[in-house]
Design a protein around this motif. Structure first.
Motif, short mmCIF file in Angstrom:
data_model
loop_
_atom_site.label_atom_id
_atom_site.label_comp_id
_atom_site.label_asym_id
_atom_site.label_seq_id
_atom_site.Cartn_x
_atom_site.Cartn_y
_atom_site.Cartn_z
N VAL A 119 0.89 -1.16 0.00
CA VAL A 119 0.00 0.00 0.00
C VAL A 119 0.92 1.21 0.00
O VAL A 119 1.50 1.57 1.03
CB VAL A 119 -0.93 0.03 1.22
CG1 VAL A 119 -1.83 1.27 1.15
CG2 VAL A 119 -1.80 -1.22 1.29
N LEU A 120 1.11 1.79 -1.17
CA LEU A 120 2.07 2.88 -1.33
C LEU A 120 1.56 4.16 -0.66
O LEU A 120 0.36 4.33 -0.43
CB LEU A 120 2.33 3.13 -2.81
CG LEU A 120 2.86 1.93 -3.61
CD1 LEU A 120 3.06 2.32 -5.07
CD2 LEU A 120 4.14 1.39 -3.01
N ALA A 121 2.49 5.05 -0.37
CA ALA A 121 2.14 6.30 0.31
C ALA A 121 1.33 7.23 -0.59
O ALA A 121 0.61 8.11 -0.10
CB ALA A 121 3.41 7.01 0.79
N ARG A 122 1.47 7.05 -1.91
CA ARG A 122 0.67 7.84 -2.86
C ARG A 122 -0.11 6.87 -3.75
O ARG A 122 0.43 5.89 -4.23
CB ARG A 122 1.58 8.72 -3.73
CG ARG A 122 2.13 9.94 -3.02
CD ARG A 122 3.13 10.68 -3.90
NE ARG A 122 2.55 11.15 -5.15
CZ ARG A 122 1.92 12.31 -5.30
NH1 ARG A 122 1.79 13.13 -4.27
NH2 ARG A 122 1.44 12.68 -6.48
N LEU A 123 -1.38 7.20 -3.94
CA LEU A 123 -2.24 6.37 -4.78
C LEU A 123 -2.50 7.09 -6.09
O LEU A 123 -1.59 7.28 -6.87
CB LEU A 123 -3.51 6.00 -4.02
CG LEU A 123 -3.27 5.16 -2.74
CD1 LEU A 123 -4.52 5.05 -1.90
CD2 LEU A 123 -2.74 3.79 -3.11
N ILE A 124 -3.72 7.54 -6.33
CA ILE A 124 -4.02 8.26 -7.57
C ILE A 124 -4.47 9.68 -7.22
O ILE A 124 -5.42 9.86 -6.46
CB ILE A 124 -5.11 7.54 -8.39
CG1 ILE A 124 -4.64 6.14 -8.77
CG2 ILE A 124 -5.44 8.33 -9.65
CD1 ILE A 124 -5.64 5.34 -9.57
N GLN A 125 -3.77 10.65 -7.77
CA GLN A 125 -4.06 12.05 -7.47
C GLN A 125 -5.01 12.63 -8.51
O GLN A 125 -4.70 12.65 -9.70
CB GLN A 125 -2.74 12.87 -7.46
CG GLN A 125 -1.67 12.32 -6.53
CD GLN A 125 -2.03 12.46 -5.07
OE1 GLN A 125 -2.63 13.44 -4.67
NE2 GLN A 125 -1.65 11.47 -4.27
N TYR A 126 -6.17 13.07 -8.05
CA TYR A 126 -7.11 13.78 -8.92
C TYR A 126 -7.13 15.26 -8.52
O TYR A 126 -6.81 15.61 -7.39
CB TYR A 126 -8.51 13.18 -8.78
CG TYR A 126 -8.60 11.76 -9.27
CD1 TYR A 126 -8.33 11.44 -10.59
CD2 TYR A 126 -8.95 10.73 -8.41
CE1 TYR A 126 -8.41 10.13 -11.05
CE2 TYR A 126 -9.04 9.41 -8.86
CZ TYR A 126 -8.76 9.12 -10.17
OH TYR A 126 -8.83 7.82 -10.62
N PRO A 127 -7.48 16.14 -9.45
CA PRO A 127 -7.49 17.57 -9.13
C PRO A 127 -8.38 17.88 -7.93
O PRO A 127 -9.47 17.30 -7.78
CB PRO A 127 -8.05 18.21 -10.41
CG PRO A 127 -7.73 17.22 -11.49
CD PRO A 127 -7.85 15.87 -10.86
N ALA A 128 -7.92 18.76 -7.08
CA ALA A 128 -8.71 19.20 -5.94
C ALA A 128 -9.79 20.17 -6.40
O ALA A 128 -9.66 20.79 -7.47
CB ALA A 128 -7.81 19.87 -4.90
N PRO A 129 -10.87 20.31 -5.65
CA PRO A 129 -11.93 21.26 -6.03
C PRO A 129 -11.39 22.68 -6.12
O PRO A 129 -10.61 23.12 -5.27
CB PRO A 129 -12.94 21.14 -4.88
CG PRO A 129 -12.66 19.82 -4.25
CD PRO A 129 -11.20 19.59 -4.41
N ASP A 130 -11.81 23.38 -7.14
CA ASP A 130 -11.46 24.78 -7.33
C ASP A 130 -12.73 25.60 -7.16
O ASP A 130 -13.55 25.71 -8.08
CB ASP A 130 -10.86 24.99 -8.72
CG ASP A 130 -10.53 26.45 -9.00
OD1 ASP A 130 -10.60 27.28 -8.06
OD2 ASP A 130 -10.21 26.77 -10.17
#
Length: 573
Positions: free
Chosen positions: A389-400
């Motif tokens: 279980v890696l420290a980073r998974l999948i990064q999606y854009p944060a709400p703007d």
């Protein structure tokens, strides 16, 4: 007038059924006499939603039917009449087969109704309900929960059909649904969505899992795969001594709604079609995609021996980073995507338990039957485990927030009879049939403030859109604010800013990613950032989202959704 006459005929027929079945309601199974953890956890049949030709994935067409058959939920229970999904009656299961789709590759499904002329469960024609012109047949329509696809394939509540398409709802368009699978990889599930019958059709067994995979994105995550990656569909049922599913046949307001009640609860906890099953596991990491497929029951899952959950996804999207918890509160239709490391267990078995009151949050405490979910039998020796279980998974854009095109207020109401029993529930004080007031532009984002003026926790599900929960605040002077809302039905005129000024309710870290369902706690206003576009790309929809019959948003407590906590959602360009 014609509809009123049909309702009267159905009501008289229904009352006759009540007289016939009322005696049997006393003959319920004493669940304390059933042994737990005696049936093995089934793995549901797998249907590939794509073909591979010369090493290249291609679209695939499936034909999936809905059948009435017998299903054994427990070793010591008689076989139960159910409605089941499958490619043929003999292999149909409860839940139905798991459909495995590939991101970017079309899956076509022709859904076929082979159900009998009469339902196996009591239902209520006095709430907004699919009524076949012939008064025969069980209306059904399939919604792929969490899917992003054209309105004609969304499973509109009014797009129902009976066996051989003899009767069809006003929004019915076609037999073959197209699931484009262009969205992010993640977990979905399919289920019936016919108006007024969703609660009884799901209770009868019309549920199944659907996974969108994207190997080039997911494989580098090194999460458990293959036999160590399991879907768990969890739901509750009660049974009569003859094995049949028990559902109340008398409403809480029988003079208004002869059968409808505000929530269904069963005491037997079912996982993948078996009551309190057991699963032999190795001392290593497993991935569990847990789907709460109950009508109304919330689960707060925890391991009796202290094992923890590592969340890697919520609903249909991965998280940006893993989050560890000791328990999971899962509302009806929510999905928790977790990893459990059984090498951490000091015991040879681990019981997955539940302690959520029902109705949630202020209902009855759990009992012996519904406080246990399933048991894991853990191998003695640890083994080499290459999953991570890696420290980073999948990064999606944060709400703007600056990109939000508008702000809306969505209020949840419950209405009661003279005896203070619920009669129906509305969103924004409007019936499902009232014209759409939520009209959003494709490719844009909106901020919705969802105001819960009821005593229940309502899991709000929005078709097509994904959202991030920004905050949840408790309301002060709730009764005063509610009085104003009951009169004006306008949050701005009722000065909501005066009532949502104090305590913020913590949003759990594992629920701060993109979701399609969220728990709207009683007496709170929940601010969500809602996106009508893909979250993983800037691409436009490959289909026309403005087409009829449009979409909906609703409470996913099915008894609420059916009567009638659901509203149309229209998309424009």
């Amino acid at each position: 007038m014609v509809r009123a006459q049909r309702v009267l005929v159905l009501l008289l027929s229904f009352l006759g059924v009540l007289l016939e079945t009322s005696w049997a309601e006393e003959q319920l199974v004493n669940l304390t006499r059933l042994h737990m953890f005696v049936d093995e956890l089934p793995d549901m049949p797998l249907l590939k939603g794509f073909d591979v030709v010369d090493g290249v994935p291609k679209p695939k067409s499936l034909k999936i039917g809905m059948y009435m058959k017998k299903w054994r939920f427990h070793r010591d229970l008689p076989a139960t009449p159910v409605f089941a999904y499958g490619t043929r009656k003999r292999t149909a299961t409860v839940p139905g087969p798991t459909i495995e789709a590939l991101q970017g590759i079309d899956t076509f499904v022709t859904w076929r109704n082979y159900l009998p002329s009469k339902h196996i469960l009591p239902w209520d024609p006095t709430i907004p309900t699919a009524l076949p012109a012939t008064n025969k047949g069980v209306p059904t329509v399939v919604h792929l929960h969490g899917g992003i696809h054209e309105p004609a394939s969304d499973g509109s509540a009014e797009a129902w059909f009976t066996a051989k398409f003899k009767d069809r709802g006003p929004a019915w368009q076609k037999r073959r649904y197209r699931y484009r699978n262009q969205q992010q990889p993640g977990n979905l599930w399919y289920h019936d969505h016919s108006i007024g019958l969703t609660r009884v059709n799901l209770l009868a067994g019309l549920i199944g899992a659907y996974i969108v995979r994207q190997p080039e994105v997911e494989d580098p995550l090194r999460l458990p795969i293959g036999e160590f990656d399991r879907t768990l569909m969890v739901f509750d049922r009660s049974f009569r001594t003859d094995g049949s599913i028990y559902m109340n046949s008398t409403g809480n307001n029988p003079s208004i709604h002869p059968q409808w009640q505000p929530e269904y609860f069963g005491d037997a906890i079912i996982v993948n079609g078996k009551a309190w099953p057991q699963l032999k596991v190795r001392r290593r990491k497993y991935r569990f995609r847990i789907i709460n497929a109950s009508n109304a029951r919330f689960f707060r899952f925890f391991f009796a021996n202290g094992l923890r959950f590592i969340h890697v996804g919520a609903d249909s999207a991965y998280l940006g980073k893993p989050v560890g918890t000791k328990d999971i509160l899962l509302a009806p239709s929510e999905i928790a995507d977790v990893v459990v490391d059984f090498s951490k267990s000091k015991n040879a078995n681990a019981i997955l338990a539940n302690d959520a009151p029902y109705p949630y949050p202020s209902g009855d405490p759990v009992n012996i039957a519904n406080s246990r979910v399933m048991q894991f039998l853990i191998a003695d020796h640890s083994e080499l485990d290459t999953s991570r279980v890696l420290a980073r998974l999948i990064q999606y854009p944060a709400p703007d927030l600056s990109s939000a095109s508008r702000t809306r207020y969505i209020a949840m109401y419950e209405y009661t009879s003279d005896t203070d029993e619920p009669t129906h529930l509305y969103l924004n004080g409007k019936s499902y049939e009232a014209p759409a007031t939520e009209i959003a532009k494709a490719g844009t984002s909106e901020v919705w403030n969802v105001i819960n003026l009821t005593a229940d926790n309502h899991p709000l599900h929005i078709h097509l859109g994904l959202f991030v929960v920004l905050e949840q605040r408790e309301l002060v002077n709730v009764e005063k604010f509610k009085d104003c809302m009951n009169k004006l039905n306008d949050a701005v005129k009722c000065q909501i800013s005066k009532y949502a000024v104090v305590k913020r309710v913590d949003v759990p870290a594992h629920e701060k990613g993109w979701k399609n369902v969220f728990k709207m706690r009683p007496g709170t206003v929940t601010k969500i950032f809602l996106r009508f576009a893909y979250i993983h790309s800037n691409a436009s929809y490959e289909f026309d989202p403005t087409a009829e019959p449009g979409y909906v948003y609703h409470c996913h407590i099915l008894d609420h959704e059916d009567n009638a906590m659901m509203r149309p959602l229209k998309i424009v360009l």
